[in-house]
Design a protein around this motif. Sequence first.
Motif, PDB file in Angstrom:
ATOM      1  N   GLY A 310      18.058  27.825  70.385  1.00 34.93           N
ATOM      2  CA  GLY A 310      18.489  29.090  70.974  1.00 34.93           C
ATOM      3  C   GLY A 310      20.002  29.156  71.055  1.00 34.93           C
ATOM      4  N   GLN A 311      20.626  28.016  71.342  1.00 31.90           N
ATOM      5  CA  GLN A 311      22.088  27.967  71.410  1.00 31.90           C
ATOM      6  C   GLN A 311      22.713  28.210  70.046  1.00 31.90           C
ATOM      7  OE1 GLN A 311      23.856  27.737  74.347  1.00 31.90           O
ATOM      8  NE2 GLN A 311      25.471  28.425  72.934  1.00 31.90           N
ATOM      9  N   VAL A 312      22.102  27.665  68.993  1.00 28.81           N
ATOM     10  CA  VAL A 312      22.611  27.899  67.633  1.00 28.81           C
ATOM     11  C   VAL A 312      22.509  29.381  67.288  1.00 28.81           C
ATOM     12  CG1 VAL A 312      22.365  27.311  65.182  1.00 28.81           C
ATOM     13  CG2 VAL A 312      21.956  25.562  66.931  1.00 28.81           C
ATOM     14  N   VAL A 313      21.408  30.004  67.689  1.00 30.60           N
ATOM     15  CA  VAL A 313      21.255  31.451  67.455  1.00 30.60           C
ATOM     16  C   VAL A 313      22.357  32.227  68.156  1.00 30.60           C
ATOM     17  CG1 VAL A 313      19.786  33.451  67.964  1.00 30.60           C
ATOM     18  CG2 VAL A 313      18.758  31.346  67.100  1.00 30.60           C
ATOM     19  N   ARG A 314      22.608  31.898  69.423  1.00 35.51           N
ATOM     20  CA  ARG A 314      23.635  32.595  70.180  1.00 35.51           C
ATOM     21  C   ARG A 314      25.028  32.369  69.580  1.00 35.51           C
ATOM     22  NH1 ARG A 314      19.930  31.544  74.527  1.00 35.51           N
ATOM     23  NH2 ARG A 314      20.607  29.367  74.668  1.00 35.51           N
ATOM     24  N   ASP A 315      25.281  31.128  69.172  1.00 37.40           N
ATOM     25  CA  ASP A 315      26.593  30.798  68.593  1.00 37.40           C
ATOM     26  C   ASP A 315      26.875  31.592  67.321  1.00 37.40           C
ATOM     27  OD1 ASP A 315      27.023  28.986  70.601  1.00 37.40           O
ATOM     28  OD2 ASP A 315      26.553  27.216  69.390  1.00 37.40           O
ATOM     29  N   ASN A 316      25.806  31.956  66.613  1.00 39.43           N
ATOM     30  CA  ASN A 316      25.978  32.662  65.337  1.00 39.43           C
ATOM     31  C   ASN A 316      25.654  34.156  65.433  1.00 39.43           C
ATOM     32  OD1 ASN A 316      26.501  30.574  62.954  1.00 39.43           O
ATOM     33  ND2 ASN A 316      25.142  29.589  64.433  1.00 39.43           N
ATOM     34  N   GLY A 317      25.326  34.622  66.629  1.00 41.02           N
ATOM     35  CA  GLY A 317      25.066  36.046  66.840  1.00 41.02           C
ATOM     36  C   GLY A 317      23.926  36.596  66.001  1.00 41.02           C
ATOM     37  N   LEU A 318      22.869  35.823  65.871  1.00 45.42           N
ATOM     38  CA  LEU A 318      21.750  36.233  65.008  1.00 45.42           C
ATOM     39  C   LEU A 318      20.767  37.139  65.732  1.00 45.42           C
ATOM     40  CD1 LEU A 318      20.926  32.815  63.299  1.00 45.42           C
ATOM     41  CD2 LEU A 318      22.310  34.679  62.386  1.00 45.42           C
ATOM     42  N   SER A 319      20.115  37.978  64.965  1.00 42.70           N
ATOM     43  CA  SER A 319      19.008  38.776  65.466  1.00 42.70           C
ATOM     44  C   SER A 319      18.036  38.977  64.319  1.00 42.70           C
ATOM     45  CB  SER A 319      19.474  40.146  65.979  1.00 42.70           C
ATOM     46  OG  SER A 319      19.894  40.963  64.898  1.00 42.70           O
TER      47      SER A 319
END
Length: 323
Positions: A310-319
């Motif tokens: 989840g942190q990697v997703v947030r760090d990369n601004g993914l959706s």
Amino acid sequence: MGKLTRRAIVAAALAAPFAARAQEWPAGQMKFIVPFPAGGTLDAIARLVQPGLQQRLGTTIIIENRAGAAGSIGGAAVAKSPPDGRTWLFVFDTHATNPVTQPSLPYNSETDLDPVMLVGTAPNIIACQPSRPYQTLAELIAASKAKPGGFGFASAGTASLGHLTMLLLAKRSGAQWVHVAYKGAAPAVNDAIAGHIDLIIAATTVLNSQIEAKLLRPLAQTGSTRHPTLPDVPTLVESGFPDLVATPWWGLYAPGKTPRPMIEHFRAEMSAVLREENVTERINAMGLTIVASDPDYMRKFYTEQSRIWGQVVRDNGLSVDGG
């Protein structure tokens, strides 16, 4: 007093159908919701265990594919289903990142679904078409830096473990590549084999047969140790990236508030089927390692996967929509 009695009668009448269903469980029809298209690994596992479970439970099991939104459409359907032991959800590793990639997710993964078991795990493989000049991961990374715009890579989807692993690998190595989203593994594999895409990252369950047929060349695997089906392929850790371990996983859930005895009974029968020799052999041949955990282990495992990725997703601004 009479009014209260009438209310009690109405309440009992409303509860009666559920009580009757619970009493007759596990007899009667059940449903597997597979939140990805037919032909994928989740679908294959569901169809592989279906006959044995039907026999052990004395029931009919219907498999229903409800694909879309990285598995969350099927997840929502199960989250809204009655907790009567009739509906079960297979999930892939995107289940742990969906709450982050989809802020408007129509259910709470922690409370609206109950874990049943971690079915199994398998490493991802980074592979390319054999005609490509690079023979190792180091050569691949160097070649990506030399190509204007970098390389395009295919994965199982936005915020899948494969996608997130490649983002971390690029950050740590300086590799230059961009994610190319495909609708399913089959077209991604076909394009990788044809050389239309520079490389692909997918689980052993997807790529093993293509590698065995020498249609794809494996360059690295993402597990903590080398997988038995690919003993000559180094891990990312061996390739110079300490602690970069990413293991795709497959799990099983029930609607939230499903009675624990039902979950335990179903889990025990599911585990027994997974341990049947013919089933185990076929699953292992897919490149998947059976875990068949208990519900508590699955809950802890999910929490840890959500925290890390989840942190990697947030760090990369993914959706899921924007990718």
